[in-house]
Write a protein that holds these residues in place. Structure first.
Motif, PDB file in Angstrom:
ATOM      1  N   HIS A   1      25.264  38.380  41.487  1.00  0.00           N
ATOM      2  CA  HIS A   1      25.796  37.178  42.103  1.00  0.00           C
ATOM      3  C   HIS A   1      25.198  35.895  41.551  1.00  0.00           C
ATOM      4  CE1 HIS A   1      28.163  39.549  44.813  1.00  0.00           C
ATOM      5  NE2 HIS A   1      27.106  40.264  45.128  1.00  0.00           N
ATOM      6  N   ASN A   2      24.045  35.953  40.896  1.00  0.00           N
ATOM      7  CA  ASN A   2      23.567  34.713  40.301  1.00  0.00           C
ATOM      8  C   ASN A   2      24.009  34.579  38.852  1.00  0.00           C
ATOM      9  OD1 ASN A   2      21.771  36.095  38.624  1.00  0.00           O
ATOM     10  ND2 ASN A   2      19.942  35.509  39.746  1.00  0.00           N
ATOM     11  N   SER A   3      24.810  35.521  38.361  1.00  0.00           N
ATOM     12  CA  SER A   3      25.322  35.388  37.000  1.00  0.00           C
ATOM     13  C   SER A   3      26.836  35.279  36.965  1.00  0.00           C
ATOM     14  CB  SER A   3      24.857  36.557  36.130  1.00  0.00           C
ATOM     15  OG  SER A   3      25.530  37.749  36.457  1.00  0.00           O
ATOM     16  N   GLY A   4      27.464  34.994  38.111  1.00  0.00           N
ATOM     17  CA  GLY A   4      28.877  34.660  38.084  1.00  0.00           C
ATOM     18  C   GLY A   4      29.808  35.450  38.978  1.00  0.00           C
ATOM     19  N   LEU A   5      29.328  36.473  39.665  1.00  0.00           N
ATOM     20  CA  LEU A   5      30.194  37.270  40.536  1.00  0.00           C
ATOM     21  C   LEU A   5      30.296  36.635  41.910  1.00  0.00           C
ATOM     22  CD1 LEU A   5      31.812  39.931  41.023  1.00  0.00           C
ATOM     23  CD2 LEU A   5      29.654  40.945  41.779  1.00  0.00           C
ATOM     24  N   ASN A   6      31.522  36.451  42.389  1.00  0.00           N
ATOM     25  CA  ASN A   6      31.763  35.969  43.745  1.00  0.00           C
ATOM     26  C   ASN A   6      31.121  36.921  44.759  1.00  0.00           C
ATOM     27  OD1 ASN A   6      33.380  35.748  46.353  1.00  0.00           O
ATOM     28  ND2 ASN A   6      34.263  34.057  45.182  1.00  0.00           N
ATOM     29  N   GLU A   7      30.642  36.390  45.873  1.00  0.00           N
ATOM     30  CA  GLU A   7      29.958  37.208  46.887  1.00  0.00           C
ATOM     31  C   GLU A   7      30.797  38.396  47.352  1.00  0.00           C
ATOM     32  OE1 GLU A   7      26.933  37.107  47.950  1.00  0.00           O
ATOM     33  OE2 GLU A   7      26.357  35.356  46.768  1.00  0.00           O
TER      34      GLU A   7
ATOM     35  N   GLY B   1      43.675  42.566  43.901  1.00  0.00           N
ATOM     36  CA  GLY B   1      42.700  41.701  44.565  1.00  0.00           C
ATOM     37  C   GLY B   1      42.796  40.247  44.178  1.00  0.00           C
ATOM     38  N   LEU B   2      43.632  39.885  43.224  1.00  0.00           N
ATOM     39  CA  LEU B   2      43.700  38.499  42.798  1.00  0.00           C
ATOM     40  C   LEU B   2      44.316  37.634  43.885  1.00  0.00           C
ATOM     41  CD1 LEU B   2      44.833  38.666  39.082  1.00  0.00           C
ATOM     42  CD2 LEU B   2      42.592  38.115  39.968  1.00  0.00           C
ATOM     43  N   ASP B   3      43.576  36.609  44.322  1.00  0.00           N
ATOM     44  CA  ASP B   3      44.037  35.620  45.279  1.00  0.00           C
ATOM     45  C   ASP B   3      44.521  36.255  46.583  1.00  0.00           C
ATOM     46  OD1 ASP B   3      45.643  33.762  42.623  1.00  0.00           O
ATOM     47  OD2 ASP B   3      43.557  33.802  43.252  1.00  0.00           O
ATOM     48  N   GLN B   4      44.016  37.434  46.898  1.00  0.00           N
ATOM     49  CA  GLN B   4      44.467  38.118  48.106  1.00  0.00           C
ATOM     50  C   GLN B   4      43.321  38.478  49.029  1.00  0.00           C
ATOM     51  OE1 GLN B   4      46.742  41.499  46.882  1.00  0.00           O
ATOM     52  NE2 GLN B   4      48.192  40.286  45.669  1.00  0.00           N
ATOM     53  N   GLU B   5      42.140  38.744  48.478  1.00  0.00           N
ATOM     54  CA  GLU B   5      41.054  39.203  49.323  1.00  0.00           C
ATOM     55  C   GLU B   5      40.461  38.041  50.107  1.00  0.00           C
ATOM     56  OE1 GLU B   5      38.224  41.521  47.255  1.00  0.00           O
ATOM     57  OE2 GLU B   5      39.744  42.663  46.175  1.00  0.00           O
ATOM     58  N   GLU B   6      40.225  38.258  51.361  1.00  0.00           N
ATOM     59  CA  GLU B   6      39.684  37.231  52.226  1.00  0.00           C
ATOM     60  C   GLU B   6      38.338  36.739  51.698  1.00  0.00           C
ATOM     61  OE1 GLU B   6      38.360  36.653  56.897  1.00  0.00           O
ATOM     62  OE2 GLU B   6      39.219  38.527  56.192  1.00  0.00           O
ATOM     63  N   GLY B   7      38.191  35.432  51.652  1.00  0.00           N
ATOM     64  CA  GLY B   7      36.923  34.858  51.223  1.00  0.00           C
ATOM     65  C   GLY B   7      36.852  34.562  49.755  1.00  0.00           C
ATOM     66  N   LEU B   8      37.866  34.974  48.955  1.00  0.00           N
ATOM     67  CA  LEU B   8      37.876  34.671  47.535  1.00  0.00           C
ATOM     68  C   LEU B   8      38.679  33.404  47.301  1.00  0.00           C
ATOM     69  CD1 LEU B   8      38.428  38.162  45.902  1.00  0.00           C
ATOM     70  CD2 LEU B   8      36.306  36.901  46.153  1.00  0.00           C
ATOM     71  N   ALA B   9      38.088  32.487  46.542  1.00  0.00           N
ATOM     72  CA  ALA B   9      38.751  31.218  46.283  1.00  0.00           C
ATOM     73  C   ALA B   9      39.996  31.433  45.438  1.00  0.00           C
ATOM     74  CB  ALA B   9      37.791  30.267  45.567  1.00  0.00           C
TER      75      ALA B   9
END
Length: 245
Positions: free
Chosen positions: A190-196, A28-36
């Motif tokens: 999600h308010n403690s650091g997890l990307n949506e 999933g690193l740098d591959q999943e849509e929507g992840l920076a």
């Protein structure tokens, strides 16, 4: 006397290509849509061989995990949760000192000697790997989450292992929003650091993990983001951590 381990402190030039049994987890690193897109450091290397822990010296590795089964050691760990639900031991010292203290303080039950021997093995490995005369040790029975928010340790490196209960949770770099780490208020993912669109990973019982912190020389302030899993009086954990002294 220290066991003659098959690894010692290794230089930064060690080549992971020679460790054919190691699995670098970059799902999933740098591959999943929507992840920076994030800097391409921070793979996680896993193996059933304990020599994998030496791979923590690789610049592109943020966490090394020795995946193992506890076998009969887990029986004593579970009995400790029941017989000493508030057990907590924090100290620092040599391998001999820490082993002696655990032998005196842990409750008597079948498998105690094997359990102490296993903790001593991890202390010895940690000390050998980082050329330490003394190690900081914490062994606690936990009935709540010590650190419920995702965070990074402000240290060079820490060893963590769960002997009973749920293992520590961690995030791949691509799934982290670092400016949310450590925020106050109501805790949720999600308010403690997890990307949506991120995914939470979890260590297994028995896994031995070395996690780089923000003070590792090449981490550049991007140590492993992790947190304690939930725990309760009905679902306790036996957690071990080792620190550099």
């Amino acid at each position: 006397m220290r066991e003659n381990l098959s690894f010692q402190k290794v230089p930064l030039s060690v080549d992971l290509k020679n460790s054919h049994y190691n699995l670098i987890d970059t799902n999933g690193l740098d591959q999943e849509e929507g992840l920076a897109t994030k800097p391409a450091l921070l793979g996680v290397v896993k193996s059933s061989h304990r020599e994998v822990l030496a791979d923590i010296y690789q610049n592109n590795i943020s966490m090394a995990v020795w995946q193992r089964s506890l076998g009969s050691i887990s029986q004593y760990a579970v009995s400790l949760l029941e017989s000493s639900p508030h057990f907590a031991f924090t100290s620092q010292g040599s391998l001999e000192y820490l082993s002696s203290m655990l032998g005196k303080l842990l409750p008597e039950a079948e498998g105690k000697a094997l359990f102490v021997e296993d903790v001593a093995l991890l202390v010895d490995m940690f000390a050998c790997l980082f050329d330490l005369e003394e190690v900081g040790l914490r062994l606690n029975v936990l009935s709540n989450a010590m650190c419920p928010r995702f965070h990074v340790d402000k240290i060079p490196c820490r060893l963590v292992s769960t002997y009973a209960g749920s293992g520590s949770e961690w995030l791949h770099e691509a799934h982290v929003v670092r400016d949310r780490l450590g925020r106050g208020g109501r805790v949720n993912d999600h308010n403690s650091g997890l990307n949506e669109k991120g995914r939470i990973n979890q260590l297994n019982v028995g896994d031995v993990a070395l996690m780089k912190g923000d003070e590792w020389p090449t981490s550049l302030g991007r140590g492993v983001v992790h947190r304690s899993p939930s725990a309760s009086l009905e679902s306790k954990r036996l957690f071990l951590s080792l620190d550099m002294i």
